[in-house]
Design a protein around this motif. Structure first.
Motif, PDB file in Angstrom:
ATOM      1  N   LYS A 199      12.100  11.792  13.591  1.00 40.55           N
ATOM      2  CA  LYS A 199      11.114  12.461  14.436  1.00 40.55           C
ATOM      3  C   LYS A 199       9.693  12.071  14.018  1.00 40.55           C
ATOM      4  O   LYS A 199       8.848  11.789  14.865  1.00 40.55           O
ATOM      5  N   LEU A 200       9.444  12.034  12.701  1.00 40.12           N
ATOM      6  CA  LEU A 200       8.115  11.648  12.215  1.00 40.12           C
ATOM      7  C   LEU A 200       7.770  10.213  12.606  1.00 40.12           C
ATOM      8  O   LEU A 200       6.653   9.925  13.042  1.00 40.12           O
ATOM      9  N   LEU A 201       8.736   9.304  12.440  1.00 39.34           N
ATOM     10  CA  LEU A 201       8.486   7.906  12.799  1.00 39.34           C
ATOM     11  C   LEU A 201       8.212   7.748  14.283  1.00 39.34           C
ATOM     12  O   LEU A 201       7.288   7.036  14.678  1.00 39.34           O
ATOM     13  N   LEU A 202       9.002   8.403  15.107  1.00 42.34           N
ATOM     14  CA  LEU A 202       8.813   8.280  16.552  1.00 42.34           C
ATOM     15  C   LEU A 202       7.513   8.921  17.008  1.00 42.34           C
ATOM     16  O   LEU A 202       6.843   8.414  17.907  1.00 42.34           O
ATOM     17  N   MET A 212      15.145   6.613   5.262  1.00 36.32           N
ATOM     18  CA  MET A 212      15.711   7.951   5.463  1.00 36.32           C
ATOM     19  C   MET A 212      16.232   8.094   6.890  1.00 36.32           C
ATOM     20  O   MET A 212      17.263   8.729   7.123  1.00 36.32           O
ATOM     21  N   SER A 213      15.528   7.487   7.864  1.00 37.16           N
ATOM     22  CA  SER A 213      15.968   7.540   9.256  1.00 37.16           C
ATOM     23  C   SER A 213      17.311   6.840   9.421  1.00 37.16           C
ATOM     24  O   SER A 213      18.193   7.324  10.118  1.00 37.16           O
ATOM     25  N   PHE A 214      17.456   5.673   8.781  1.00 40.85           N
ATOM     26  CA  PHE A 214      18.708   4.934   8.872  1.00 40.85           C
ATOM     27  C   PHE A 214      19.862   5.695   8.217  1.00 40.85           C
ATOM     28  O   PHE A 214      21.015   5.500   8.589  1.00 40.85           O
ATOM     29  N   ASP A 215      19.531   6.550   7.250  1.00 40.56           N
ATOM     30  CA  ASP A 215      20.562   7.361   6.598  1.00 40.56           C
ATOM     31  C   ASP A 215      20.924   8.586   7.433  1.00 40.56           C
ATOM     32  O   ASP A 215      21.776   9.371   7.031  1.00 40.56           O
ATOM     33  N   GLY A 216      20.253   8.785   8.556  1.00 44.01           N
ATOM     34  CA  GLY A 216      20.596   9.884   9.455  1.00 44.01           C
ATOM     35  C   GLY A 216      19.713  11.103   9.342  1.00 44.01           C
ATOM     36  O   GLY A 216      20.027  12.142   9.921  1.00 44.01           O
ATOM     37  N   ASN A 217      18.597  11.016   8.636  1.00 40.84           N
ATOM     38  CA  ASN A 217      17.683  12.145   8.502  1.00 40.84           C
ATOM     39  C   ASN A 217      16.891  12.300   9.808  1.00 40.84           C
ATOM     40  O   ASN A 217      16.033  11.482  10.139  1.00 40.84           O
ATOM     41  N   THR A 229       0.848  -1.190   0.000  1.00 43.01           N
ATOM     42  CA  THR A 229       0.000   0.000   0.000  1.00 43.01           C
ATOM     43  C   THR A 229       0.885   1.243   0.000  1.00 43.01           C
ATOM     44  O   THR A 229       2.049   1.199   0.426  1.00 43.01           O
ATOM     45  N   ALA A 230       0.344   2.337  -0.466  1.00 41.87           N
ATOM     46  CA  ALA A 230       1.093   3.593  -0.494  1.00 41.87           C
ATOM     47  C   ALA A 230       1.485   3.994   0.918  1.00 41.87           C
ATOM     48  O   ALA A 230       2.581   4.517   1.145  1.00 41.87           O
ATOM     49  N   ARG A 231       0.634   3.729   1.886  1.00 41.62           N
ATOM     50  CA  ARG A 231       0.931   4.042   3.286  1.00 41.62           C
ATOM     51  C   ARG A 231       2.168   3.280   3.749  1.00 41.62           C
ATOM     52  O   ARG A 231       3.082   3.840   4.351  1.00 41.62           O
ATOM     53  N   GLU A 232       2.224   1.975   3.444  1.00 43.51           N
ATOM     54  CA  GLU A 232       3.373   1.168   3.838  1.00 43.51           C
ATOM     55  C   GLU A 232       4.633   1.620   3.109  1.00 43.51           C
ATOM     56  O   GLU A 232       5.721   1.657   3.703  1.00 43.51           O
ATOM     57  N   ALA A 233       4.505   1.990   1.842  1.00 36.65           N
ATOM     58  CA  ALA A 233       5.660   2.473   1.080  1.00 36.65           C
ATOM     59  C   ALA A 233       6.215   3.754   1.701  1.00 36.65           C
ATOM     60  O   ALA A 233       7.436   3.932   1.785  1.00 36.65           O
ATOM     61  N   LEU A 234       5.346   4.624   2.157  1.00 36.47           N
ATOM     62  CA  LEU A 234       5.797   5.857   2.808  1.00 36.47           C
ATOM     63  C   LEU A 234       6.539   5.548   4.110  1.00 36.47           C
ATOM     64  O   LEU A 234       7.576   6.156   4.403  1.00 36.47           O
ATOM     65  N   TYR A 235       6.025   4.606   4.889  1.00 37.13           N
ATOM     66  CA  TYR A 235       6.700   4.233   6.127  1.00 37.13           C
ATOM     67  C   TYR A 235       8.068   3.615   5.838  1.00 37.13           C
ATOM     68  O   TYR A 235       9.039   3.887   6.538  1.00 37.13           O
ATOM     69  N   GLN A 236       8.149   2.776   4.810  1.00 37.86           N
ATOM     70  CA  GLN A 236       9.429   2.166   4.448  1.00 37.86           C
ATOM     71  C   GLN A 236      10.432   3.242   4.023  1.00 37.86           C
ATOM     72  O   GLN A 236      11.604   3.186   4.393  1.00 37.86           O
ATOM     73  N   LYS A 237       9.959   4.224   3.269  1.00 37.70           N
ATOM     74  CA  LYS A 237      10.833   5.318   2.830  1.00 37.70           C
ATOM     75  C   LYS A 237      11.307   6.137   4.036  1.00 37.70           C
ATOM     76  O   LYS A 237      12.482   6.505   4.136  1.00 37.70           O
ATOM     77  N   LEU A 238      10.383   6.437   4.966  1.00 39.69           N
ATOM     78  CA  LEU A 238      10.763   7.157   6.184  1.00 39.69           C
ATOM     79  C   LEU A 238      11.792   6.372   6.997  1.00 39.69           C
ATOM     80  O   LEU A 238      12.744   6.942   7.532  1.00 39.69           O
TER      81      LEU A 238
END
Length: 130
Positions: free
Chosen positions: A85-88, A75-80, A63-72
């Motif tokens: 903050k959004l994930l937490l 990005m978090s693992f890359d140090g963004n 789902t697009a929702r899951e794809a957005l979470y995977q992208k976030l």
């Protein structure tokens, strides 16, 4: 005789002037703005749409929702820091899930309840904290 002198029309969608607007009475008693439900339905439709994505080297549809979470997450693992903050923030909002949405299995939930009750019983008898 001019049109201004004519009595105001009364009929379908034209109530008498003295009853049109009453003090202290909302024109929208249900409270929801027109179109609000349509916006929510559209948002849900867009986020639940299946999109192709590469996960673990495999091409899958999520789902697009899951794809957005995977992208976030990526990005978090890359140090963004903003992505973190959004994930937490979202994770803390989801701590108030209902029982049906809980990720604990029945056995895990039962063990958690048993430990809690044992701790409460120990505290009631005057014992210390674990």
């Amino acid at each position: 005789m001019s049109r201004e002198d004519d009595p105001k029309a009364v009929g379908h969608k034209k109530p008498p002037l003295h009853t049109r607007f009453q003090k202290g009475r909302s024109g929208n008693p249900s409270g929801r703005r027109k179109g609000e439900q349509a916006k929510q339905d559209y948002r849900e439709m867009v986020l639940s749409r299946l999109v192709p994505m590469t996960l673990g080297g495999k091409r899958v549809k999520v789902t697009a929702r899951e794809a957005l979470y995977q992208k976030l997450l990526a990005m978090s693992f890359d140090g963004n820091l903003n992505a973190m903050k959004l994930l937490l923030k979202d994770d803390s909002l989801n701590d108030n899930k209902t029982d049906a949405e809980s990720s604990l299995s029945d056995a895990e939930e039962e063990a958690l309840i048993t430990r809690f009750l044992a701790r409460q019983l120990k505290n009631a008898k005057g014992g210390g904290d674990d």
